[in-house]
Motif scaffolding. Structure first.
Motif, PDB file in Angstrom:
ATOM      1  N   PHE A  64       0.799  -1.341  -0.082  1.00  0.00           N
ATOM      2  CA  PHE A  64       0.060   0.105   0.051  1.00  0.00           C
ATOM      3  C   PHE A  64       0.860   1.296   0.098  1.00  0.00           C
ATOM      4  N   THR A  65       2.024   1.240   0.916  1.00  0.00           N
ATOM      5  CA  THR A  65       2.736   2.407   0.894  1.00  0.00           C
ATOM      6  C   THR A  65       3.557   2.649  -0.366  1.00  0.00           C
ATOM      7  N   GLU A  66       4.023   1.700  -1.078  1.00  0.00           N
ATOM      8  CA  GLU A  66       4.723   1.717  -2.414  1.00  0.00           C
ATOM      9  C   GLU A  66       3.855   2.458  -3.377  1.00  0.00           C
ATOM     10  N   ASN A  67       2.508   2.090  -3.276  1.00  0.00           N
ATOM     11  CA  ASN A  67       1.596   2.874  -4.294  1.00  0.00           C
ATOM     12  C   ASN A  67       1.556   4.063  -4.196  1.00  0.00           C
ATOM     13  N   PHE A  68       1.771   4.817  -3.383  1.00  0.00           N
ATOM     14  CA  PHE A  68       1.780   6.143  -3.040  1.00  0.00           C
ATOM     15  C   PHE A  68       2.753   7.132  -3.619  1.00  0.00           C
ATOM     16  N   ASP A  69       3.936   6.490  -4.141  1.00  0.00           N
ATOM     17  CA  ASP A  69       4.934   7.100  -5.010  1.00  0.00           C
ATOM     18  C   ASP A  69       4.390   7.879  -6.112  1.00  0.00           C
ATOM     19  N   ASP A  70       3.357   7.286  -6.772  1.00  0.00           N
ATOM     20  CA  ASP A  70       2.685   8.132  -8.046  1.00  0.00           C
ATOM     21  C   ASP A  70       2.150   9.323  -7.490  1.00  0.00           C
ATOM     22  N   VAL A  71       1.633   9.467  -6.382  1.00  0.00           N
ATOM     23  CA  VAL A  71       0.832  10.699  -5.722  1.00  0.00           C
ATOM     24  C   VAL A  71       1.672  11.664  -5.100  1.00  0.00           C
ATOM     25  N   CYS A  72       2.741  11.155  -4.568  1.00  0.00           N
ATOM     26  CA  CYS A  72       3.547  11.932  -3.589  1.00  0.00           C
ATOM     27  C   CYS A  72       3.825  13.402  -4.105  1.00  0.00           C
ATOM     28  N   GLY A  73       3.563  14.374  -3.361  1.00  0.00           N
ATOM     29  CA  GLY A  73       3.838  15.879  -3.541  1.00  0.00           C
ATOM     30  C   GLY A  73       2.631  16.197  -4.577  1.00  0.00           C
ATOM     31  N   LYS A  74       1.785  15.761  -4.917  1.00  0.00           N
ATOM     32  CA  LYS A  74       0.751  16.090  -6.063  1.00  0.00           C
ATOM     33  C   LYS A  74      -0.567  16.578  -5.416  1.00  0.00           C
ATOM     34  N   GLU A  75      -1.622  16.625  -6.222  1.00  0.00           N
ATOM     35  CA  GLU A  75      -2.875  16.829  -5.792  1.00  0.00           C
ATOM     36  C   GLU A  75      -3.633  16.011  -4.829  1.00  0.00           C
ATOM     37  N   ALA A  76      -4.448  16.704  -4.072  1.00  0.00           N
ATOM     38  CA  ALA A  76      -4.964  15.712  -2.898  1.00  0.00           C
ATOM     39  C   ALA A  76      -5.635  14.657  -3.690  1.00  0.00           C
ATOM     40  N   VAL A  77      -5.663  13.554  -2.851  1.00  0.00           N
ATOM     41  CA  VAL A  77      -6.302  12.089  -3.560  1.00  0.00           C
ATOM     42  C   VAL A  77      -6.873  11.585  -2.425  1.00  0.00           C
ATOM     43  N   ASP A  78      -8.128  11.094  -2.505  1.00  0.00           N
ATOM     44  CA  ASP A  78      -8.785  10.204  -1.739  1.00  0.00           C
ATOM     45  C   ASP A  78      -8.397   9.103  -1.344  1.00  0.00           C
ATOM     46  N   VAL A  79      -7.798   8.864  -0.113  1.00  0.00           N
ATOM     47  CA  VAL A  79      -7.180   7.577   0.399  1.00  0.00           C
ATOM     48  C   VAL A  79      -7.873   6.597   0.481  1.00  0.00           C
ATOM     49  N   PHE A  80      -9.224   6.508   0.626  1.00  0.00           N
ATOM     50  CA  PHE A  80     -10.139   5.492   1.156  1.00  0.00           C
ATOM     51  C   PHE A  80      -9.924   4.336   0.311  1.00  0.00           C
ATOM     52  N   PRO A  81     -10.132   4.330  -1.077  1.00  0.00           N
ATOM     53  CA  PRO A  81      -9.950   3.310  -2.008  1.00  0.00           C
ATOM     54  C   PRO A  81      -8.918   2.543  -1.650  1.00  0.00           C
TER      55      PRO A  81
END
Length: 503
Positions: A161-178
């Motif tokens: 799960f943590t590794e998948n956040f590399d794509d949104v790191c430092g970018k616009e807000a993302v809904d984390v729930f899904p």
């Protein structure tokens, strides 16, 4: 006129006895309920509209329930009555009353009766006698030694799960729930069912659970749909039946995969045999429980159970985006445990996460995943100066209990130190009930807490939450269904921790 008058006279003669019978039946009905009316008249609450009760005050359905309850307990502190059609509901935030109700009365009442055909036989909703047998059957699958054996599995999925956040790191807000729910679902595949999650496309079933929850709540707030004859004619029933079969197919696919695996592995170890779905399948094979009950209970455990964990984790990340000082303290604790190491958490590490534990508890105080619990009263019971008559349905509004200022000073303030041992001792039992209380509490709450600590600690060692789409918890409006969720989602922005590498 000479022809019409005899016809009118004959019709009156025909309908007069029917009308008299109707009046007698109505009188008998209300006479049998006289004590319900008498005792309820002593309990404060808004005036009900004939036939529909107080449902007119919740015109927005699931979107308005949170506001309705908040306003209700502003006007009627501690205890209040409302009517839903012919049913009397009493709500209370008094811990002494809550303890008595949740300890003494174990049948869950009318709202859960409306789930007949879906979750009605599961632990969450089953009638009392059936619940006792089900709880006895399922208890072995959530013993603490088995739960502790899942640490490595939780850690594996937390890292993915943590590794998948590399794509949104430092970018616009993302809904984390899904993405969090996918993590808890995938972990559930392995821990509850011993199935490789890559073999199950769970995402297509998630929307189905949301919709089923929404429809069942809509049925509750529509008095006519309480009657099976009207429910059977409603297009909502057809829709929920279709969704139900779809989600049952997901559980059946897991069972098929497990059966195929077990035929290839005759040396299945004892730990695997005790896992939830394996254990249920064995009871099914031995004809101790019906197969459709296995499908029903598994949907609650797998879909709704993982949804609750995902909701708490997502809420916690929202909170950390609002209060950076809280996040700093978590980071200091994790640094003390792990330093710069990226090793997986161990059970010993989890026991050291005391501040993180308090943060999770404070999150569940202010944003409880379960909006309420309910009980049905089968005998008159005294609550202080009030009497709850037989037939009363009791609603325990968990969010309102968790915000009583006499137990939680400055209740809207997020303060994890409320859960220091000395502070906990000062509060009465049942002033904090995120997983209910008593014999019908959540059977899997220890499983959930362990998974949440591992997932959250893994994520926060790599990322920092820099903002959320809310400035304070008071800004959040909630959609109340089986699981409560913020109406505007769980949007956060993140950045990589400096001790790792920069985005």
């Amino acid at each position: 006129m000479k022809i019409i008058e005899p016809l009118l006279y004959s019709n009156l003669r025909l309908f007069s006895p029917i009308f008299v019978i109707f009046l007698i039946a109505l009188f008998v009905y209300h006479w049998r309920r006289r004590w319900l009316y008498y005792y309820s008249s002593k309990i404060p609450g808004p005036f009900p509209v004939p036939l529909v009760g107080n449902i007119n005050l919740v015109t927005g359905g699931a979107f308005e329930i949170h506001k309705f309850l908040r306003n209700l307990f502003t006007d009627y502190p501690n205890i209040v009555k409302t009517w839903v059609g012919p049913y009397l509901y009493v709500s209370t935030t008094e811990p002494e009353y809550i303890k008595l109700i949740l300890t003494r009365f174990l049948d869950k009442g009318n709202y859960y009766h409306l789930m007949t055909g879906y979750f009605r036989r599961s632990l969450a909703a089953a009638p009392l006698e059936l619940w006792k047998q089900n709880r006895k059957n399922i208890n072995p699958t959530f013993n603490i030694s088995l739960i502790n054996s899942f640490v490595d599995t939780f850690a594996k999925h937390a890292k993915l799960f943590t590794e998948n956040f590399d794509d949104v790191c430092g970018k616009e807000a993302v809904d984390v729930f899904p993405s969090i729910w996918k993590c808890t679902l995938d972990a559930g595949c392995e821990t509850l069912a011993d199935v490789n999650p890559s073999l199950i496309n769970t995402q297509q079933y998630v929307a189905g659970i949301f919709r089923i929850e929404e429809i069942l709540l809509r049925r509750f707030f529509h008095p006519l749909l309480h009657f099976d004859i009207f429910w059977s004619l409603s297009p909502l029933k057809k829709e929920v039946n279709t969704l139900w079969k779809q989600n049952c197919s997901c559980i059946q696919k897991m069972i098929d995969l497990m059966e195929s695996k077990s035929t290839q592995d005759d040396n299945e170890n004892a730990s695997t045999k005790k896992r939830f779905l394996t254990h249920m399948m064995n009871l099914d094979r031995n004809q101790e429980i019906p197969h459709d009950y296995v499908l029903e209970e598994s949907q609650i455990m797998y879909f709704v159970g993982t949804e609750i964990s995902a909701a708490v984790l997502s809420s916690t990340l929202l909170v950390l985006g609002m209060y950076p000082d809280i996040q700093t303290k978590i980071d200091e604790e994790l640094n003390a445990i792990f330093g710069d190491s990226d090793r997986d958490p161990t059970l010993e590490d989890v026991h050291q996460m005391q501040y993180l534990d308090r943060v999770l508890k404070e999150t569940m105080r202010l944003i409880p995943p379960l909006p309420f619990v309910m009980r049905s009263i089968d005998e008159n019971v005294h609550l202080g100066k009030y009497v709850l008559p037989t037939g009363t349905k009791v609603i325990i509004p968990i969010a309102m209990v968790h915000r009583r200022p006499d137990f939680w000073p400055d209740p809207a303030k997020f303060d994890p130190d409320r859960f220091l041992p000395d502070e906990v001792e000062k509060r009465p039992v049942c002033s904090y009930i995120p997983f209910s209380y008593g014999a019908r509490n959540c059977i899997a709450y220890k499983y959930g807490l362990l998974s949440m600590k591992i997932i959250l600690s893994t994520f926060l060692r790599s990322y920092k939450v820099t903002s959320s789409n809310y400035k304070s918890i008071e800004d959040m409006d909630f959609l109340i269904q089986v699981v409560a969720r913020p109406k505007n989602g769980y949007k956060i922005t993140v950045e990589k921790r400096e001790r790792r590498s920069n985005c």
